[in-house]
Design an enzyme around this catalytic site. Structure first.
Site, PDB file in Angstrom:
ATOM      1  N   CYS B 129     -51.214  -9.682  45.282  1.00  0.00           N
ATOM      2  CA  CYS B 129     -50.455  -8.852  46.282  1.00  0.00           C
ATOM      3  C   CYS B 129     -51.155  -9.241  47.707  1.00  0.00           C
ATOM      4  O   CYS B 129     -50.229  -9.698  48.608  1.00  0.00           O
ATOM      5  CB  CYS B 129     -50.512  -7.459  46.167  1.00  0.00           C
ATOM      6  N   HIS B 242     -50.041  -2.602  51.675  1.00  0.00           N
ATOM      7  CA  HIS B 242     -51.438  -3.293  51.962  1.00  0.00           C
ATOM      8  C   HIS B 242     -51.494  -3.703  53.554  1.00  0.00           C
ATOM      9  O   HIS B 242     -50.286  -4.278  54.099  1.00  0.00           O
ATOM     10  CB  HIS B 242     -51.624  -4.501  51.230  1.00  0.00           C
TER      11      HIS B 242
END
Lengths: 338, 338
Positions: B129, B242
């Site tokens: 990710c 994130h």
């Protein structure tokens, strides 16, 4: 033993309150402690050891008879009142950024440049919190191999905005958990469950004022005008410890083992670096105490010259980042002038 | 229009559920959607557009008749079951890390290396990710001036640990607010109001497995085996986006204006870079959508050669960091094989 009259300017704030705690913990040789605050706090009382002390209004006349004044107010109030403290004969240790880059004012981290205290003309400045934490972490490394540049990313606690910052995170977390509307007041956006890459205003290059402090204050404290720092400052939903990811570029070779050896014996540092046993610095562990925890020390993979390292450090923003450092300066000042 | 039989392996997890959402949003040309999960989820039903679909137990025989299998399970289950999907004639798009560095498996970010899909032998891997988010952010810059090294510090959401990670942050925040004892189960320490500088296990240099993914996967995706990345991965108390602070070192000069111009037109990117008007990427803003937000672009102050920049980016870990990227690969695969 000689004792001193000390005033805390901004005694009701997060840093002022912590200064009281640190003075007591360190058995500071106090004769009288004066708590100065804004008019609306007059009469508020605080316990100092077995005394109860009432706040007085801070005015230009508040500093008569004081030996040491600890400043824990914003720049405007500092600039308005602290010159009167100097005129009254006190030495001022100021936590605002008003005087930090003034050539006549030493900027001191006691573990790094205690000798600069000698050069004061009545004011000694306490550095920016992230800068203190970074410099305590890297000082012994820098003594061994000059740090010429730093790439820093910070993870800064809400206590950097004082009690209102702490309250805002608490309030917002409760609001989010109760599905209530969040209305930011202290920070520009919701900080609960979020990150805000802005601390202070921005310059024409796009750096925030907080980001430039590590370079500008670092140069002065380390007496290293060539130090270059690329810093990214980010507010995170943590109460009171700042964390920093630092990549350091040195002027000569230094390996991880050497760095660990130096840091294991560094004043103000706790080396916490055993990742396989899940030992590394974390902000919760450094809250409410004075050491800067350093760990995750490893080779920088972007260079092939063994002259750079990367590490992770955490320190309590209110204590070592502000109140403790100021009280340490006061203690060092007394020692040097004994 | 041709339609496809698609199975989601791990349909009940955070990524599997999001894959269903993304398939629906993008009007994926579905004939049949099969939801595969562990035995204990058999019979659980989910709504897909106007259908209600019941989960089936994932077994080696589950893939008969499937054209595309989206893998959203851990490595061990992926390795156990996905070869059966390939044998059954499906193309597999796998979100685990089991096959990512396998020379026979393309590792694809559709904005970066869609052509690599052609080289698949039945499995296409979906990258890590943080790596996806970083590469989407830097791809257009890298096309203009080769990125030779990156210094990265991440601020990673709890969704990286799936639904249990999301639940753990929620539970712990409530426990802290109620002064109850916090007992970490998913993360090694309390994550509420804390930061944990560990994601995955550590290698002999002290880097975590998550930290090495950006270099190892980045090299493969960019076809740039010389790329060096020093990464520090930190878990933060944020739900599902994130964030990353990246300093990029290029092989030729590139200035901030050029970078902004390139990013304003980059696929998958939203340039959010007007700090004076408080416009910069934040994880809350990127949650639940697919673009990677990039901003805070500025000159790196540690170099004097105009060949480096620093920036800040955020992206939804469950969507672009996992589910969206996988569905985009599936759509690109169909397009290339139409």
């Amino acid at each position: 033993m000689k004792t001193y009259n000390v005033a805390i300017l901004g005694a009701t704030g997060a840093v002022g309150q912590e200064m009281m705690n640190v003075l007591a913990e360190r058995d500071f040789p106090l004769n009288k402690l004066r708590l100065l605050a804004s008019k609306r706090s007059v009469g508020k009382t605080y316990q100092y050891k077995d005394q109860v002390i009432a706040c007085e209004e801070a005015t230009p006349d508040s500093f008569e008879g004081m030996d040491i004044v600890l400043g824990a107010v914003e720049n405007d109030i500092a600039e308005q009142l602290l010159p009167h403290a100097v005129k009254a004969g006190a030495v001022v240790i100021d936590n605002s950024s008003a005087y930090r880059l003034d050539d006549n004012v030493p900027l001191v981290v006691p573990e790094v440049n205690p000798q600069d205290i000698q050069k004061n003309n009545g004011i000694i400045a306490n550095p920016n919190c992230s800068t203190i934490i970074a410099l305590v972490a890297i000082n012994k490394l820098h003594e061994y191999a000059t740090v010429n540049s730093i790439i820093a990313s910070t993870y800064q606690a809400v206590s950097g905005a004082g009690v209102p910052g702490l309250n805002e995170l608490n309030t917002q977390v409760t609001q989010v958990m109760n599905d209530e509307k969040v209305e930011p007041q202290v920070f520009p956006y919701q900080i609960a469950f979020n990150l805000i890459p802005q601390i202070g205003g921005f310059d024409e290059m796009g750096y925030s004022s907080e980001e430039m402090k590590m370079q500008n204050e670092g140069r002065k404290i380390l007496h290293h005008p060539e130090l270059n720092v690329t810093c990214t400052c980010v507010r995170v939903p943590v109460m009171r410890s700042h964390s920093e990811s630092l990549t350091l570029f040195f002027d000569k070779e230094i390996d991880v083992e050497k760095a660990k050896e130096l840091l294991a014996n560094a004043d103000g540092v706790k080396l916490v670096d055993d990742p396989n046993n899940k030992q590394y610095p974390m902000p919760l562990d450094t809250s409410d105490q004075d050491l800067v925890y350093v760990g995750r020390i490893r080779k920088d993979l972007t260079q092939n010259n063994n002259k750079s390292l990367t590490l992770w450090c955490c320190g309590d923003q209110v204590r070592k980042g502000a109140a403790t450092n100021a009280v340490q300066i006061a203690i060092e000042y007394i020692k040097q002038n004994a």
